[in-house]
Enzyme design. Structure first.
Site, PDB file in Angstrom:
ATOM      1  N   LYS A 131      24.806  43.161  34.215  1.00 38.11           N
ATOM      2  CA  LYS A 131      25.466  44.302  33.567  1.00 38.11           C
ATOM      3  C   LYS A 131      24.472  45.119  32.757  1.00 38.11           C
ATOM      4  O   LYS A 131      24.615  46.337  32.657  1.00 38.11           O
ATOM      5  CB  LYS A 131      26.640  43.844  32.701  1.00 38.11           C
ATOM      6  CG  LYS A 131      27.826  43.418  33.546  1.00 38.11           C
ATOM      7  CD  LYS A 131      29.141  43.606  32.826  1.00 38.11           C
ATOM      8  CE  LYS A 131      30.295  43.286  33.759  1.00 38.11           C
ATOM      9  NZ  LYS A 131      31.568  43.093  33.087  1.00 38.11           N
ATOM     10  N   LYS A 176      29.565  40.515  46.162  1.00 38.32           N
ATOM     11  CA  LYS A 176      30.947  40.219  45.780  1.00 38.32           C
ATOM     12  C   LYS A 176      31.816  41.481  45.835  1.00 38.32           C
ATOM     13  O   LYS A 176      31.350  42.561  45.465  1.00 38.32           O
ATOM     14  CB  LYS A 176      30.888  39.673  44.348  1.00 38.32           C
ATOM     15  CG  LYS A 176      32.185  39.270  43.750  1.00 38.32           C
ATOM     16  CD  LYS A 176      32.008  38.905  42.276  1.00 38.32           C
ATOM     17  CE  LYS A 176      32.124  40.109  41.383  1.00 38.32           C
ATOM     18  NZ  LYS A 176      32.473  39.863  39.991  1.00 38.32           N
ATOM     19  N   LYS A 222      35.723  45.946  41.841  1.00 36.26           N
ATOM     20  CA  LYS A 222      36.371  47.244  41.652  1.00 36.26           C
ATOM     21  C   LYS A 222      35.387  48.286  41.145  1.00 36.26           C
ATOM     22  O   LYS A 222      35.668  49.478  41.177  1.00 36.26           O
ATOM     23  CB  LYS A 222      37.598  47.128  40.750  1.00 36.26           C
ATOM     24  CG  LYS A 222      37.383  46.424  39.446  1.00 36.26           C
ATOM     25  CD  LYS A 222      38.729  46.041  38.792  1.00 36.26           C
ATOM     26  CE  LYS A 222      38.515  45.020  37.690  1.00 36.26           C
ATOM     27  NZ  LYS A 222      39.406  43.936  37.630  1.00 36.26           N
TER      28      LYS A 222
HETATM   29  P1  TYM Z   1      37.399  39.596  35.978  1.00 31.10           P
HETATM   30  O1  TYM Z   1      38.330  40.480  35.241  1.00 31.10           O
HETATM   31  O2  TYM Z   1      36.121  40.171  36.454  1.00 31.10           O
HETATM   32  O3  TYM Z   1      38.116  38.911  37.211  1.00 31.10           O
HETATM   33  C1  TYM Z   1      39.347  38.208  37.098  1.00 31.10           C
HETATM   34  C2  TYM Z   1      39.326  37.016  38.037  1.00 31.10           C
HETATM   35  O4  TYM Z   1      39.105  37.432  39.380  1.00 31.10           O
HETATM   36  C3  TYM Z   1      38.045  36.688  39.971  1.00 31.10           C
HETATM   37  N1  TYM Z   1      37.322  37.530  40.943  1.00 31.10           N
HETATM   38  C4  TYM Z   1      37.053  37.168  42.201  1.00 31.10           C
HETATM   39  N2  TYM Z   1      37.323  36.045  42.887  1.00 31.10           N
HETATM   40  C5  TYM Z   1      36.915  35.997  44.189  1.00 31.10           C
HETATM   41  N3  TYM Z   1      36.249  37.006  44.813  1.00 31.10           N
HETATM   42  C6  TYM Z   1      35.950  38.148  44.157  1.00 31.10           C
HETATM   43  N4  TYM Z   1      35.315  39.123  44.775  1.00 31.10           N
HETATM   44  C7  TYM Z   1      36.352  38.265  42.789  1.00 31.10           C
HETATM   45  N5  TYM Z   1      36.241  39.241  41.848  1.00 31.10           N
HETATM   46  C8  TYM Z   1      36.823  38.771  40.722  1.00 31.10           C
HETATM   47  C9  TYM Z   1      37.154  36.305  38.782  1.00 31.10           C
HETATM   48  O5  TYM Z   1      36.364  35.175  39.074  1.00 31.10           O
HETATM   49  C10 TYM Z   1      38.182  36.036  37.707  1.00 31.10           C
HETATM   50  O6  TYM Z   1      38.673  34.719  37.800  1.00 31.10           O
HETATM   51  N6  TYM Z   1      35.265  37.133  32.175  1.00 31.10           N
HETATM   52  C11 TYM Z   1      36.444  37.200  33.028  1.00 31.10           C
HETATM   53  C12 TYM Z   1      37.727  37.417  32.267  1.00 31.10           C
HETATM   54  C13 TYM Z   1      37.973  36.411  31.192  1.00 31.10           C
HETATM   55  C14 TYM Z   1      38.333  35.053  31.382  1.00 31.10           C
HETATM   56  C15 TYM Z   1      38.518  34.525  30.071  1.00 31.10           C
HETATM   57  C16 TYM Z   1      38.511  34.249  32.520  1.00 31.10           C
HETATM   58  C17 TYM Z   1      37.965  36.677  29.856  1.00 31.10           C
HETATM   59  N7  TYM Z   1      38.283  35.522  29.194  1.00 31.10           N
HETATM   60  C18 TYM Z   1      38.882  33.190  29.885  1.00 31.10           C
HETATM   61  C19 TYM Z   1      38.879  32.920  32.319  1.00 31.10           C
HETATM   62  C20 TYM Z   1      39.051  32.402  31.025  1.00 31.10           C
HETATM   63  C21 TYM Z   1      36.280  38.369  33.989  1.00 31.10           C
HETATM   64  O7  TYM Z   1      35.556  39.297  33.728  1.00 31.10           O
HETATM   65  O8  TYM Z   1      37.081  38.305  35.093  1.00 31.10           O
END
Ligand code: TYM
Length: 339
Positions: free
Chosen positions: A120, A202, A205
């Site tokens: 990032k 990956k 969005k």
């Molecule tokens: P975020 O918002 O980027 O994504 C949410 C969830 O979607 C999964 N994900 C994917 N899984 C498979 N293939 C993909 N291409 C893909 N893109 C996204 C992510 O692995 C995630 O599970 N840091 C986290 C949010 C967060 C969080 C937490 C998660 C904040 N606090 C506490 C778990 C526990 C995030 O940015 O996810």
């Protein structure tokens, strides 16, 4: 017979735009299964991680809108807000409070090793803020506040869960048992859905090429078009193999949506070309996402209901979060008031 204690599940998603098929297959689908089909085993906490999303500059009106939209998506999955705790992170102040404390138990070096921070900061060199750096500590607070046993996430969050475990173990090592050390719950299938245009990356969005990802609000015709234009190879044979990243990814998507094994899929498309295969994948994705899209649209027409659920979710979450925060503060030695 003594009733077995339910295990605690926590996960969260950032409200940074319409969720993708990657979010859905890597996380949401499992969240729903754990909350509904396995409700006798798990107590589930799911959050919209709005505090996390301001590490990137966002227009205030967009943040507000996207937060409510993401909340609606969580309910649209079929997660019952009465039986589970579905909330918005910034409504529960204990997240930021515990994050500060945990910052003081996290080493600069270990936070510097996080690949998401490195990625990032390369993407946004104009805004490498301290929040971006300490992001995994806030995520650790999210998880540890609820004494979570399991954290269902996609593969990209694995490193953040490892640091969460390290922080919890360090704190417990100094002060005695305070936090449950959580285990990641990364389902083998769907853990890493790749971009349709560059299947070595990956699905995200924030991809500048919208053909690379499918969102949960894409029209059926758009979904079909994006799958049809997915990058494949010239072999015209449907099987999992090295160097077949595009087909591997489409097979993964198809398998997640239909429950079919890779062998069954290979047999199903024996002697057929990629055209037939892509049509079947497109139809499977459309069928999988349709109920979520319909329910989302219905929920978005009743904002008062969404706000009521969010308020109740915040109240329930705060009850649990404040218990853990109080315990941690006492252990550290903060003077407690009698109240
Ligand atoms: P975020 O918002 O980027 O994504 C949410 C969830 O979607 C999964 N994900 C994917 N899984 C498979 N293939 C993909 N291409 C893909 N893109 C996204 C992510 O692995 C995630 O599970 N840091 C986290 C949010 C967060 C969080 C937490 C998660 C904040 N606090 C506490 C778990 C526990 C995030 O940015 O996810």
């Amino acid at each position: 017979m003594e009733q077995e204690k339910k295990q605690i599940v926590l996960s969260a998603v950032q409200p940074t735009g319409t969720p993708t098929l990657g979010n859905y297959l890597g996380a949401f689908k499992n969240w729903k299964i754990m909350a509904n089909d396995m409700a006798d085993k798990y107590d589930c906490f799911y959050a919209v991680a709005d505090l996390h999303s301001i590490t990137v500059r966002l227009n205030p009106a967009d943040l507000r809108r996207q937060t409510l939209e993401m909340y609606a998506f969580l309910l649209a999955l079929g997660i019952d807000p009465e039986k589970n705790v579905v909330f918005i992170q910034s409504h529960v102040p204990q997240h930021a409070q515990l994050a500060w404390i945990l910052n003081c138990y996290t080493q600069f070096g270990e936070a510097s090793r996080m690949t998401q921070f490195k990625d990032k900061s390369e993407k946004h060199p104009e805004n490498v803020n301290v929040g971006l750096f300490s992001y995994p500590v806030l995520m650790a607070a999210d998880i540890l506040l609820y004494q979570a046993d399991f954290v269902p996430v996609g593969d990209d969050q694995k490193q953040h869960l490892e640091i969460t475990r390290d922080i919890a173990e360090r704190f417990n090592g100094i002060y005695g048992d305070t936090f449950k050390v959580p285990a990641p719950f990364i389902h083998k299938s769907g853990a890493r859905i790749m971009s349709l245009q560059d299947p070595t990356k990956k699905m995200s969005k924030s991809d500048t090429n919208p053909k690379g990802f499918i969102t949960l609000l894409d029209d059926d015709s758009v979904i079909m078009k994006k799958i049809k234009s997915a990058v494949t190879d010239s072999e015209a044979k449907v099987y999992r193999g090295e160097g077949k990243d595009g087909i591997n990814n489409l097979m993964e998507i198809y398998s997640c949506c239909t429950g079919k094994s890779f062998d069954d899929i290979t047999a199903e498309f024996e002697g057929k070309g990629y055209g037939d295969f892509k049509t079947a994948v497109g139809e499977a994705v459309i069928a999988e996402l349709r109920p979520v899209k319909e329910e989302y649209n219905r929920l978005m027409s009743d904002k008062a209901y969404l706000m009521k659920c969010a308020a109740e979710g915040a109240e329930k979450a705060e009850y649990f979060a404040s218990r853990t925060l109080r315990k941690a503060m006492k252990k550290v030695g903060f003077l407690q008031l009698d109240r």
